[in-house]
Design a protein around this motif. Structure first.
Motif, short mmCIF file in Angstrom:
data_model
loop_
_atom_site.label_atom_id
_atom_site.label_comp_id
_atom_site.label_asym_id
_atom_site.label_seq_id
_atom_site.Cartn_x
_atom_site.Cartn_y
_atom_site.Cartn_z
N SER A 165 -121.21 57.57 48.92
CA SER A 165 -121.80 56.23 48.96
C SER A 165 -121.10 55.32 47.96
CB SER A 165 -123.29 56.31 48.59
OG SER A 165 -123.44 56.63 47.22
N GLY A 166 -121.48 54.06 47.97
CA GLY A 166 -121.01 53.14 46.94
C GLY A 166 -121.58 53.53 45.59
N ARG A 167 -121.06 52.94 44.52
CA ARG A 167 -121.50 53.28 43.16
C ARG A 167 -122.96 52.93 42.93
NH1 ARG A 167 -118.81 54.48 38.48
NH2 ARG A 167 -119.73 53.80 36.51
N ASP A 168 -123.40 51.76 43.42
CA ASP A 168 -124.81 51.35 43.33
C ASP A 168 -125.55 51.91 44.54
OD1 ASP A 168 -124.31 49.98 41.03
OD2 ASP A 168 -124.09 48.03 42.00
N VAL A 169 -126.42 52.87 44.29
CA VAL A 169 -127.12 53.54 45.40
C VAL A 169 -128.41 52.81 45.76
CG1 VAL A 169 -128.35 55.67 46.04
CG2 VAL A 169 -126.13 55.79 44.89
N LEU A 170 -129.13 52.35 44.75
CA LEU A 170 -130.44 51.74 45.00
C LEU A 170 -130.70 50.68 43.95
CD1 LEU A 170 -133.15 52.15 46.69
CD2 LEU A 170 -133.91 53.55 44.78
N THR A 171 -131.16 49.51 44.41
CA THR A 171 -131.48 48.41 43.49
C THR A 171 -132.91 47.96 43.71
OG1 THR A 171 -129.18 47.66 43.52
CG2 THR A 171 -130.82 46.12 42.71
N ILE A 172 -133.68 47.90 42.63
CA ILE A 172 -135.08 47.43 42.67
C ILE A 172 -135.14 46.14 41.87
CG2 ILE A 172 -137.46 47.96 42.02
CD1 ILE A 172 -136.74 50.93 42.23
N GLN A 173 -135.61 45.07 42.50
CA GLN A 173 -135.66 43.77 41.84
C GLN A 173 -137.07 43.19 41.92
OE1 GLN A 173 -132.60 41.64 44.01
NE2 GLN A 173 -131.10 41.97 42.39
N SER A 174 -137.64 42.88 40.74
CA SER A 174 -138.95 42.18 40.63
C SER A 174 -140.03 42.84 41.49
CB SER A 174 -138.80 40.71 41.02
OG SER A 174 -137.82 40.10 40.22
N LEU A 175 -140.08 44.16 41.49
CA LEU A 175 -141.02 44.90 42.34
C LEU A 175 -142.44 44.81 41.79
CD1 LEU A 175 -141.17 46.95 44.79
CD2 LEU A 175 -141.20 48.72 43.05
N THR A 176 -143.36 44.42 42.66
CA THR A 176 -144.79 44.36 42.31
C THR A 176 -145.59 45.05 43.41
OG1 THR A 176 -144.54 42.30 41.08
CG2 THR A 176 -146.75 42.83 41.84
N LYS A 177 -146.56 45.88 43.01
CA LYS A 177 -147.38 46.58 43.99
C LYS A 177 -148.73 46.92 43.38
CE LYS A 177 -148.25 48.66 47.90
NZ LYS A 177 -148.36 47.90 49.17
N GLY A 178 -149.78 46.76 44.20
CA GLY A 178 -151.13 47.14 43.78
C GLY A 178 -152.00 47.42 44.97
N PHE A 179 -153.16 48.03 44.70
CA PHE A 179 -154.15 48.31 45.75
C PHE A 179 -155.50 47.81 45.25
CE2 PHE A 179 -150.91 51.59 46.40
CZ PHE A 179 -150.65 51.43 47.75
N SER A 180 -156.18 46.98 46.07
CA SER A 180 -157.45 46.37 45.67
C SER A 180 -157.27 45.67 44.33
CB SER A 180 -158.56 47.43 45.61
OG SER A 180 -158.72 48.03 46.89
N GLU A 181 -158.05 46.11 43.32
CA GLU A 181 -157.95 45.45 42.01
C GLU A 181 -157.01 46.20 41.07
OE1 GLU A 181 -161.87 45.09 40.50
OE2 GLU A 181 -162.54 43.70 42.07
N LYS A 182 -156.45 47.33 41.52
CA LYS A 182 -155.59 48.13 40.65
C LYS A 182 -154.13 47.75 40.84
CE LYS A 182 -154.39 52.81 39.26
NZ LYS A 182 -154.60 54.26 39.45
N ARG A 183 -153.49 47.29 39.77
CA ARG A 183 -152.07 46.95 39.82
C ARG A 183 -151.26 48.16 39.35
NH1 ARG A 183 -149.74 43.11 35.47
NH2 ARG A 183 -149.18 45.10 34.57
N LEU A 184 -150.34 48.60 40.19
CA LEU A 184 -149.48 49.73 39.81
C LEU A 184 -148.22 49.25 39.11
CD1 LEU A 184 -149.75 51.97 43.02
CD2 LEU A 184 -150.80 52.38 40.79
N TYR A 185 -147.56 48.23 39.70
CA TYR A 185 -146.29 47.75 39.14
C TYR A 185 -146.25 46.23 39.15
CZ TYR A 185 -144.95 52.49 40.50
OH TYR A 185 -144.90 53.84 40.65
N LYS A 186 -145.55 45.68 38.18
CA LYS A 186 -145.34 44.23 38.17
C LYS A 186 -143.94 43.92 37.65
CE LYS A 186 -147.22 39.84 36.45
NZ LYS A 186 -147.12 39.19 37.77
#
Length: 665
Positions: free
Chosen positions: A322-343
């Motif tokens: 593969s290329g040198r950069d395999v995976l890039t995560i940018q400004s990822l936010t995720k939550g369920f109901s009132e629980k925030r997992l990532y911001k």
């Protein structure tokens, strides 16, 4: 006096002998590990010891008054009540006393005669005294300590146990078992539903446990620290070794060498005797000696070396680069109901990394993997695969998504319908599905067999990025280590979640530790990360002189407790992320466009290559010449684009270094 004595125990299943005339004793403070392939009889032996099954032959004697606690791999009983109370009531005498107190009080409320009332009152006083004594021996704070050690938060101890998921119910059952403090503890894969911090807590708890222990575990480190005897389920029967799992492996290897030497020596003697008989049997002067040799041969009992155990055996094929950069995560936010997992998470994975994702259950490890695999969408932000990256995703729930109507062969073959059936059969055979076994329907397979089918589906067509969620669950210890060896030699990139300490230690070259909605990125092994956390803890004033581990990691990086300072630090981090994004985004966007154009041209090049592979095309110059010209032009364009891609890639790496970002690739 022995806690348990087993006499001439025999058990068969589906016309196969699991063990035959087995005998052993379990002494107080014994620490025994059961090892052997899936289906060899480890769990069956535990169920026989607690009288859940009846042996075909033999006897099991348990010392009078001894309490045996058993944690199965799956919960079959329905638990009710709140979490703490269920744990407290796990002590057998507590429920008996509660019921008797309740019945006595009910009888007293019915106003019996004075003489009976006096007798009942005296009995009630005795029962309350017994309950008070029990509370002293089994205090509530011990149950709370065990529950929090296994990952429950203090505010969750009053919640109804019926609201828990299967994995958390298993933790509750384990908590009740540990709280009982039985004379003999039987644990069948107790770490399967635990996260790494809870595994370490349990590890320490069991090392201080004073009773006897019989343990089944696929985690080599965990097993080694807990046991002092090993019972091995070999093809020729149950064998006992003094020492932990590592010692057992060495001792078994030494046994094998000794037996092979004896067998070779015996074989040589037999050859010499047969040669003597053939040469001198007809001669009168040597006839008596020849007859003696014949009698000797008949009496010889052949030395048998260890029969080889069946175990999965495989290695990953070479995958495309593969290329040198395999995976890039940018400004990822995720939550369920009132629980925030990532911001606002920003991370990058580089080619060849083996990245372990750790953290408490519920912190979002599996959710993150599912987002990376495209099974879940983030609330905001972007996840992008790099140039030439092809992902294979193994998850625990995938084994439940197999089609129960299909055979093993059909389920695996659908992944590579263009391959020969013999190739797919070979892969199935590597995972212990050989001969007619491949015709078994998925619906009748055990959890371990389903897990092996899911792994086989990855092996027949692996991507150069493997994303794996608890891949060793349902595998025996030997199969787990074969998987580790195969992954260690894998030429691609790996992201994985695992509670198996040995698995993480052997493989991980980088750690993502998920805590409180943040991912703490550490470029090193698990041991190096542990040492890093220990240094942080030793520098913190409140932890002076204390060590730390993953079950006691600080919730935040070591910063002043002042709220204003923490807000300032968050603002500084956010500003730094914006600066990094501003500098890197134009380069990354250019790389993305280049990679898209390269993919388009490579697809057209492949299509033209297929057409030009047909000799008939060259009979018509009006068709062949334009195709050849286009093919040549595409090759030139690709050379130019790849050169530009390499220049941009170098520019990206230089910019990262200027910004003080670690070069992990």
């Amino acid at each position: 006096m022995s806690l348990v004595t087993v006499y001439n125990l025999s058990m068969s299943f589906l016309e196969r002998d699991l063990f035959l005339d087995v005998g052993f004793q379990v002494e107080p403070n014994d620490r025994i590990g059961l090892v052997g392939p899936n289906g060899s009889g480890k769990t069956t032996l535990m169920r026989l010891l607690v009288n859940e099954m009846t042996p075909d032959k033999g006897e099991i004697r348990v010392a009078k008054g001894s309490l045996i606690g058993y944690l199965a791999q799956d919960i079959h009983e329905t638990l009710s009540g709140n979490l703490l109370q269920v744990t407290l009531d796990a002590v057998p005498d507590r429920m008996r006393l509660k019921n008797e107190i309740s019945a006595t009080e009910k009888t007293l409320r019915a106003h019996p005669g004075r003489e009976q009332e006096t007798s009942l009152a005296a009995r009630l006083a005795e029962l309350h005294q017994e309950m008070a004594d029990l509370d002293i021996r089994f205090p509530s704070h011990t149950a709370e300590k065990i529950l929090t050690g296994l990952g429950f938060r203090p505010e969750e101890l009053g919640m109804p146990i019926s609201s828990l998921s299967g994995g958390w119910k298993m933790r509750a059952a384990l908590a009740g078992l540990l709280y009982q403090n039985p004379d003999l503890l039987l644990l069948d894969e107790p770490t399967n539903h635990l996260d790494l911090p809870s595994v370490r807590w349990l590890d320490e708890f069991l090392q201080n446990y004073k009773g006897a222990l019989i343990l089944i575990s696929h985690d080599r480190d965990f097993l080694n620290r807990q046991i002092k005897r090993t019972f091995s389920f070999e093809p020729q029967g149950l064998r006992s070794y003094t020492g932990n799992y590592d010692y057992y492996l060495k001792a078994r290897e030494e046994d094998q060498r000794t037996l092979e030497a004896k067998a070779r020596n015996q074989e040589q003697k037999i050859k010499e005797a047969k040669k003597f008989i053939e040469r001198f049997q007809a001669k009168a002067t040597k006839a008596r000696q020849a007859q003696s040799k014949i009698k000797l041969l008949k009496k010889i009992e052949l030395v048998e070396s260890h029969k080889k155990q069946k175990a999965i055996r495989f290695s990953f094929p070479e995958v495309s680069r593969s290329g040198r950069d395999v995976l890039t995560i940018q400004s990822l936010t995720k939550g369920f109901s009132e629980k925030r997992l990532y911001k606002d998470i920003d991370l990058q994975v580089m080619r060849g990394e083996r990245l372990a994702i750790i953290g408490p259950n519920g912190s979002g490890k599996t959710t993150l993997l599912r987002m990376l695999a495209g099974e879940l969408a983030p609330d905001s932000g972007k996840i992008a695969l790099g140039h030439g990256v092809h992902m294979s995703y193994y998850a625990q729930h995938h084994s439940e998504m197999l089609d129960p109507r299909k055979t093993i062969l059909e389920e695996v073959y659908q992944v590579v319908p263009h391959e020969a059936v013999s190739f797919v059969r070979g892969v199935c055979g590597a995972f212990l599905f050989s001969g007619n076994d491949v015709e078994k329907s998925i619906g009748i397979l055990s959890g371990g067999e389903r897990a092996r089918v899911s792994l086989a589906k990855i092996l027949v067509k692996p991507g150069n990025l493997l994303v794996m969620d608890e891949p060793t669950n349902h595998l025996d210890i030997n199969s787990s280590e074969i998987l580790i060896d195969a992954l260690a030699d894998f030429s691609g990139t790996i992201l994985f979640v695992s509670h198996n300490q040995y698995f993480v230690k052997r493989l991980a070259t980088r750690i993502w530790d998920i805590r409180n909605g943040e991912i703490h990125d550490y470029p090193g092994t698990l041991k190096e990360y542990d040492d890093h956390l220990a240094r942080i803890a030793s520098l913190a004033p409140e932890n002076a002189g204390q060590g730390t581990s993953l079950n006691t990691v600080p919730d935040q990086d070591p910063v002043p407790n002042n709220v204003a300072n923490r807000k300032t630090l968050r603002r500084e981090k956010a500003e730094k992320r914006r600066q990094i994004s501003k500098s890197l985004k134009p380069i990354q966007d250019s790389l993305t466009k280049l990679e898209q154009r390269i993919e388009e041209l490579e697809a057209r090049e492949k299509e033209l290559g297929k057409q030009l592979a047909d000799p008939e095309i060259f009979k018509d110059k009006k068709k062949s010449v334009p195709l050849l010209n286009e093919y040549g032009e595409i090759r030139k364009k690709l050379d130019g684009l790849l050169s530009r891609w390499e220049i941009k890639q170098e520019e990206l790496e230089n910019t990262k270094r200027e910004l003080g970002l670690a070069d992990t690739g």
